[in-house]
Design an enzyme around this catalytic site. Structure first.
Site, PDB file in Angstrom:
ATOM      1  N   HIS A 177       0.826  -1.175   0.079  1.00  0.00           N
ATOM      2  CA  HIS A 177       0.055   0.082  -0.030  1.00  0.00           C
ATOM      3  C   HIS A 177       1.108   1.503   0.034  1.00  0.00           C
ATOM      4  O   HIS A 177       0.137   2.255  -0.213  1.00  0.00           O
ATOM      5  CB  HIS A 177      -0.838   0.187   1.177  1.00  0.00           C
ATOM      6  N   ASP A 214      -2.714 -10.592  -2.056  1.00  0.00           N
ATOM      7  CA  ASP A 214      -3.406 -10.224  -0.886  1.00  0.00           C
ATOM      8  C   ASP A 214      -4.629  -9.807  -0.832  1.00  0.00           C
ATOM      9  O   ASP A 214      -5.248  -9.435  -1.995  1.00  0.00           O
ATOM     10  CB  ASP A 214      -2.604  -8.904  -0.088  1.00  0.00           C
ATOM     11  N   HIS A 216      -6.527  -7.189  -0.060  1.00  0.00           N
ATOM     12  CA  HIS A 216      -6.590  -5.917  -0.188  1.00  0.00           C
ATOM     13  C   HIS A 216      -5.832  -5.335  -1.554  1.00  0.00           C
ATOM     14  O   HIS A 216      -4.665  -5.934  -1.761  1.00  0.00           O
ATOM     15  CB  HIS A 216      -6.174  -4.884   0.765  1.00  0.00           C
ATOM     16  N   ASP A 300      -4.574 -12.814   3.736  1.00  0.00           N
ATOM     17  CA  ASP A 300      -5.871 -12.493   4.604  1.00  0.00           C
ATOM     18  C   ASP A 300      -7.079 -12.770   3.892  1.00  0.00           C
ATOM     19  O   ASP A 300      -8.211 -12.333   4.293  1.00  0.00           O
ATOM     20  CB  ASP A 300      -5.615 -10.895   4.991  1.00  0.00           C
TER      21      ASP A 300
END
Length: 367
Positions: A177, A214, A216, A300
């Site tokens: 990120h 991931d 996200h 995740d």
């Protein structure tokens, strides 16, 4: 046969005590067994010292970043993975390499000097400083982040120099990120981006693929390579979920035609995920023919992780790793470096990472 013969001898001893001084065979057999054990143990230990095994990159400094006692991105994450590997026996098959610091030159290929100076100026003497909604800077955060990026660089160096077949970077804080000029989503330095640019700058590679699984979206990585067609980014993620709000889609990829986003919806599981990989990722990789594959390895998307709503299991991460390895063998000489991103439910993180790393280990010629 040896143990049967020894048992017979014990029986004879009990029945005829006077025979004990005359019968010497079992001690000789035990000595031979001990000699054989020492010989094969030495052979195995020497074999394990041969370079080429999967590398485990780590740093004690990565454990010093602390975002708060209630924050999900905790030092226990990498500890849980290590313990799972120890219990499984995989730990003995890894070569353990302590990460160096990333250099200023390596950082400058990805992040602006102004951004890095700003982070340094905000380091607290104690406690945490809130950078944004969920990202906290502590006294040791930048040192941890520098080691995490250094691990990714060291890993690609080892693989390129044939000192390791592949590598897993057990590092934190995560990185995907992090943008060129801002921290977000628990991330400060974009580890896979630093590694990709190192491959391009130092080894003159022309096609580097980053696969981000991931839960996200790797918005920082996409932003960094939006205009760089030397880098392919394949990103699977839940949508809508951080960093996107309802109705907000990933930004256009700029001039880079090799950015492929495969959003999944809440409740999607193995079938939807594997279909996206088969239908979107694998054809894109075949066309791109990567010379090196980097993995933003977030776990995740597992069904037990409470930060999202996908329904993957450790079997899905194992399946994906095997698919990636087939492509890597075909186009990239097997060269893979995996860098830890998310995964916050410790048991599922440990199980998923173990399945993933187990596949990497089995690629080693010394397995």
């Amino acid at each position: 046969m040896i143990f049967h013969e020894a048992a017979q001898y014990a029986h004879v001893q009990a029945a005829f005590p006077e025979t004990r001084p005359m019968y010497r065979k079992p001690p000789i057999i035990l000595a031979q067994l001990l000699q054989q054990y020492r010989y094969w143990r030495g052979k195995i230990l020497r074999l394990l010292d041969i370079k080429g095994r999967t590398a485990w990159l780590y740093s004690p400094d990565c454990q010093t970043h602390f975002a708060g006692s209630l924050h999900p991105e905790s030092p226990e994450r990498t500890e849980a993975i290590e313990q799972a590997l120890r219990r499984s026996g995989l730990w003995l098959l890894l070569q353990k390499i302590e990460a160096p610091d990333v250099t200023e030159v390596q950082l400058a290929r990805v992040h602006t000097r102004r951004y890095l100076n700003d982070l340094e100026s905000r380091l607290p003497a104690q406690g945490q400083v809130q950078i944004n909604d969920d990202t906290f800077l502590s006294r040791h955060t930048l040192q941890a982040a520098r080691k995490a990026a250094g691990a990714a660089v060291k890993a690609v160096d080892m693989v390129m120099r044939k000192q390791a077949k592949n590598a897993f970077c057990a590092v934190r804080p995560p990185g995907h990120h992090a943008h060129a000029d801002k921290a977000s989503g628990f991330c400060f330095i974009n580890n896979v981006a630093v590694a990709a640019m190192h491959l391009i700058a130092e080894y003159r590679l022309e096609r580097v693929a980053i696969l981000d699984f991931d839960v996200h979206h790797g918005d920082g990585t996409q932003d960094i390579f939006a205009d760089d067609p030397r880098v392919m980014l394949l990103s699977s993620f839940e949508y809508p979920l951080y960093p996107f709000a309802e109705g907000e889609l990933p930004a256009a990829a700029g001039r880079n035609p090799h950015i492929v986003n495969t959003p999944l919806k809440a409740g999607d599981g193995s079938q939807a995920f594997r279909d996206a990989v088969r239908n979107r990722w694998l054809p894109a990789l075949e066309a791109f023919r990567p010379q090196f594959i980097l993995l933003s390895a977030g776990f995740d998307a597992h069904k037990d992780d409470e930060l999202a709503h996908l329904r993957l299991t450790e079997d899905d991460f194992e399946w994906l790793t095997k698919k990636i390895m087939l492509l890597a063998n075909r186009y990239a000489k097997g060269r893979i470096v995996s860098v830890l991103e998310g995964g916050y439910h410790l048991p599922s993180l440990a199980a998923s990472a173990k399945a993933h790393i187990g596949c990497l280990v089995k690629a080693s010629p010394f397995f």
